[in-house]
Enzyme design. Structure first.
Site, PDB file in Angstrom:
ATOM      1  N   ALA A 266       0.899  -1.540   0.020  1.00 27.60           N
ATOM      2  CA  ALA A 266       0.230   0.373   0.014  1.00 27.60           C
ATOM      3  C   ALA A 266       0.771   1.706   0.127  1.00 27.60           C
ATOM      4  O   ALA A 266       2.136   1.312   0.390  1.00 27.60           O
ATOM      5  CB  ALA A 266      -0.225  -0.058   1.370  1.00 27.60           C
TER       6      ALA A 266
ATOM      7  N   GLY B 220       0.434  -5.672   0.980  1.00 25.39           N
ATOM      8  CA  GLY B 220      -0.510  -4.751   0.095  1.00 25.39           C
ATOM      9  C   GLY B 220      -0.363  -6.031  -1.143  1.00 25.39           C
ATOM     10  O   GLY B 220      -0.397  -6.499  -2.409  1.00 25.39           O
TER      11      GLY B 220
ATOM     12  N   GLU C  37      -0.351  -9.258  -1.270  1.00 25.24           N
ATOM     13  CA  GLU C  37      -1.566  -9.333  -1.268  1.00 25.24           C
ATOM     14  C   GLU C  37      -1.900  -9.614  -2.700  1.00 25.24           C
ATOM     15  O   GLU C  37      -3.597 -10.477  -2.840  1.00 25.24           O
ATOM     16  CB  GLU C  37      -2.345  -8.232   0.395  1.00 25.24           C
ATOM     17  CG  GLU C  37      -1.279  -9.128   1.279  1.00 25.24           C
ATOM     18  CD  GLU C  37      -2.344  -7.594   2.302  1.00 25.24           C
ATOM     19  OE1 GLU C  37      -1.826  -6.570   2.383  1.00 25.24           O
ATOM     20  OE2 GLU C  37      -3.039  -8.365   3.931  1.00 25.24           O
TER      21      GLU C  37
ATOM     22  N   GLU D 120       4.049  -5.677   7.846  1.00 28.23           N
ATOM     23  CA  GLU D 120       2.681  -4.681   7.535  1.00 28.23           C
ATOM     24  C   GLU D 120       3.342  -4.490   9.137  1.00 28.23           C
ATOM     25  O   GLU D 120       3.181  -2.606   9.669  1.00 28.23           O
ATOM     26  CB  GLU D 120       1.470  -4.409   7.559  1.00 28.23           C
ATOM     27  CG  GLU D 120       0.797  -4.908   6.319  1.00 28.23           C
ATOM     28  CD  GLU D 120       0.895  -5.736   5.393  1.00 28.23           C
ATOM     29  OE1 GLU D 120       2.154  -6.740   5.509  1.00 28.23           O
ATOM     30  OE2 GLU D 120       0.589  -5.823   4.354  1.00 28.23           O
TER      31      GLU D 120
HETATM   32  C1  HXC Z   1       4.765   4.520  -0.552  1.00 31.20           C
HETATM   33  C2  HXC Z   1       7.124   3.791  -1.164  1.00 31.20           C
HETATM   34  C3  HXC Z   1       7.245   2.521  -0.765  1.00 31.20           C
HETATM   35  C4  HXC Z   1       5.336   2.001   0.059  1.00 31.20           C
HETATM   36  C5  HXC Z   1       8.401   2.151  -1.352  1.00 31.20           C
HETATM   37  N1  HXC Z   1       8.242   3.111  -1.670  1.00 31.20           N
HETATM   38  N2  HXC Z   1       7.405   1.298  -0.752  1.00 31.20           N
HETATM   39  N3  HXC Z   1       6.034   4.633  -0.850  1.00 31.20           N
HETATM   40  N4  HXC Z   1       4.641   3.269  -0.302  1.00 31.20           N
HETATM   41  N5  HXC Z   1       4.518   1.164   0.691  1.00 31.20           N
HETATM   42  C6  HXC Z   1       8.911   4.564  -2.257  1.00 31.20           C
HETATM   43  C7  HXC Z   1      10.418   5.459  -1.242  1.00 31.20           C
HETATM   44  O1  HXC Z   1       9.665   6.399  -0.090  1.00 31.20           O
HETATM   45  C8  HXC Z   1      11.106   5.677  -2.242  1.00 31.20           C
HETATM   46  O2  HXC Z   1      10.494   6.580  -2.623  1.00 31.20           O
HETATM   47  C9  HXC Z   1      11.371   4.564  -3.644  1.00 31.20           C
HETATM   48  O3  HXC Z   1       9.917   4.274  -3.158  1.00 31.20           O
HETATM   49  C10 HXC Z   1      12.133   3.520  -3.147  1.00 31.20           C
HETATM   50  O4  HXC Z   1      12.047   2.487  -1.864  1.00 31.20           O
HETATM   51  P1  HXC Z   1      13.521   2.807  -1.576  1.00 31.20           P
HETATM   52  O5  HXC Z   1      13.124   2.839   0.088  1.00 31.20           O
HETATM   53  O6  HXC Z   1      14.336   4.030  -1.498  1.00 31.20           O
HETATM   54  O7  HXC Z   1      14.088   1.213  -1.501  1.00 31.20           O
HETATM   55  P2  HXC Z   1      14.778   0.003  -0.845  1.00 31.20           P
HETATM   56  O8  HXC Z   1      16.383   1.033  -0.952  1.00 31.20           O
HETATM   57  O9  HXC Z   1      15.646  -0.309  -2.799  1.00 31.20           O
HETATM   58  O10 HXC Z   1      14.036  -0.537  -1.011  1.00 31.20           O
HETATM   59  C11 HXC Z   1      13.494  -0.398  -1.137  1.00 31.20           C
HETATM   60  C12 HXC Z   1      12.364  -1.362   0.386  1.00 31.20           C
HETATM   61  C13 HXC Z   1      11.627  -0.567   0.884  1.00 31.20           C
HETATM   62  C14 HXC Z   1      12.306  -2.525   1.397  1.00 31.20           C
HETATM   63  C15 HXC Z   1      10.934  -2.169  -0.668  1.00 31.20           C
HETATM   64  O11 HXC Z   1      11.096   0.478  -0.495  1.00 31.20           O
HETATM   65  C16 HXC Z   1      10.803  -0.787   1.637  1.00 31.20           C
HETATM   66  O12 HXC Z   1      10.395  -1.691   2.867  1.00 31.20           O
HETATM   67  N6  HXC Z   1       8.943   0.156   1.341  1.00 31.20           N
HETATM   68  C17 HXC Z   1       8.043  -0.172   1.844  1.00 31.20           C
HETATM   69  C18 HXC Z   1       7.610  -2.001   2.034  1.00 31.20           C
HETATM   70  C19 HXC Z   1       6.156  -1.882   3.103  1.00 31.20           C
HETATM   71  O13 HXC Z   1       6.339  -1.679   3.976  1.00 31.20           O
HETATM   72  N7  HXC Z   1       5.491  -2.246   2.838  1.00 31.20           N
HETATM   73  C20 HXC Z   1       3.772  -2.554   3.152  1.00 31.20           C
HETATM   74  C21 HXC Z   1       3.361  -1.205   3.240  1.00 31.20           C
HETATM   75  S1  HXC Z   1       1.670  -1.456   4.162  1.00 31.20           S
HETATM   76  P3  HXC Z   1      11.425   8.614  -2.461  1.00 31.20           P
HETATM   77  O14 HXC Z   1      10.665   9.288  -3.201  1.00 31.20           O
HETATM   78  O15 HXC Z   1      11.966   8.125  -0.702  1.00 31.20           O
HETATM   79  O16 HXC Z   1      13.009   8.286  -3.443  1.00 31.20           O
HETATM   80  C22 HXC Z   1       0.720  -2.173   3.281  1.00 31.20           C
HETATM   81  C23 HXC Z   1      -0.705  -3.134   4.299  1.00 31.20           C
HETATM   82  C24 HXC Z   1      -1.773  -3.374   3.261  1.00 31.20           C
HETATM   83  O17 HXC Z   1       1.184  -3.023   2.083  1.00 31.20           O
HETATM   84  C25 HXC Z   1      -3.323  -3.378   3.613  1.00 31.20           C
HETATM   85  C26 HXC Z   1      -3.337  -2.806   4.806  1.00 31.20           C
HETATM   86  C27 HXC Z   1      -4.121  -1.398   5.021  1.00 31.20           C
END
Ligand code: HXC
Length: 258
Positions: free
Chosen positions: A65, A108, A111, A131
């Site tokens: 998400a 997500g 999912e 998450e």
């Molecule tokens: C918004 C995101 C994002 C996300 C990455 N980005 N994931 N933006 N939402 N889920 C953005 C970063 O902010 C960054 O933008 C750019 O994408 C590149 O990401 P980096 O982190 O610099 O890349 P990297 O170092 O290669 O790491 C990759 C990664 C990491 C390990 C996937 O980005 C990460 O941990 N992302 C979050 C993963 C996560 O927690 N997913 C679950 C979300 S909750 P900028 O602008 O800074 O360059 C969810 C809930 C589902 O999904 C349903 C319930 C509601």
């Protein structure tokens, strides 16, 4: 229709939706989920489409998400305007959907892949439910579909730690994905399968998809009863008449999808 966050393509009778927010690792923002579902519904209604592929391209499937949309949102915001309503839309899609996953399918993203009917993985695929690290839970089916896909112990480990991910080969071993391919070949492999599916009788394909999905909802006998009705319905199609006739005449069937 021009979309901002997805690309749409047709290859024969296969419809392809490519998530297209590369700078945000295809994070599933509201606009993206709306556009994806909109196109999915269009493909479902299109008689020239028999199967759909959802992919994020060759680098990343989806990093979850869009976390930036979570800021400032509380419980009541989620209750009043449920940003997960799009997930319900998948239930109504009658045509098979294949997820093609390269790179991260997290939260997500994982999912979303599991909402599809099967997953083809590139060797770079990584599945996880991080998450918990944000203080929330897998809320788009992760606590339910992941258990059914990989079993309780592994699902618990993935969802409770948020750090234990599954790479492509392990996902294959656990049955989360159908097959693993080199990144540059996975789309082609999925397209081949989707093309086979799309060449079959569309109404009968939908009966099979519905029967298999029903097996997750009901006890065995109820599922068998549903299946019995489904085969009776299949016997009512023109495609059944053509399929059987073609076999007897030793030729390929020409399905009319009727
Ligand atoms: C918004 C995101 C994002 C996300 C990455 N980005 N994931 N933006 N939402 N889920 C953005 C970063 O902010 C960054 O933008 C750019 O994408 C590149 O990401 P980096 O982190 O610099 O890349 P990297 O170092 O290669 O790491 C990759 C990664 C990491 C390990 C996937 O980005 C990460 O941990 N992302 C979050 C993963 C996560 O927690 N997913 C679950 C979300 S909750 P900028 O602008 O800074 O360059 C969810 C809930 C589902 O999904 C349903 C319930 C509601």
């Amino acid at each position: 229709h021009q979309y901002n966050t997805i690309l749409v393509e047709r290859v024969g009778r296969v419809g392809i939706i490519t998530l297209n927010r590369p700078k945000a690792l295809n994070a599933l923002c509201g606009e993206l989920t709306t556009e994806m579902l909109d196109q999915l519904v269009k493909f479902d209604a299109d008689i020239n489409i028999g199967a759909v592929i959802i992919t994020g391209g060759s680098k990343v499937f989806a990093a979850g998400a869009d976390i930036k949309e979570f800021e400032g949102k509380g419980m009541v915001d989620l209750m009043n305007k449920d940003s997960l309503n799009w997930t319900l839309g998948f239930k109504n899609i009658r045509k098979p959907i294949i997820a093609v996953v390269n790179g991260y399918a997290l939260g997500g993203g994982c999912e979303l892949a599991m909402m599809c009917d099967m997953i083809y993985a590139g060797e770079s695929a990584v599945f996880g439910q991080p998450e918990i690290k944000l203080g929330i839970i897998p809320g788009a089916g992760g606590t339910q579909r992941l258990v059914k896909a990989v079993g309780k112990s592994k699902a618990m480990e993935i969802c409770l730690t948020g750090t234990v991910n599954m790479k492509a080969q392990e996902a294959l071993q656990f049955g989360l994905v159908s097959s693993v391919h080199p990144v540059e070949k996975v789309m082609q492999a999925a397209l081949k399968t989707a093309t086979i599916i799309a060449s079959q009788s569309q109404p009968v394909i939908s009966l099979i998809k519905a029967s298999i999905n029903n097996s997750f909802e009901v006890p065995l006998q109820a599922g068998l009863d549903y299946e019995r009705k489904a085969i009776q319905m299949a016997f009512g199609t023109k495609d059944k008449i053509e399929g059987v006739k073609a076999f007897i005449e030793k030729r390929k069937p020409l399905f009319s999808h009727l």
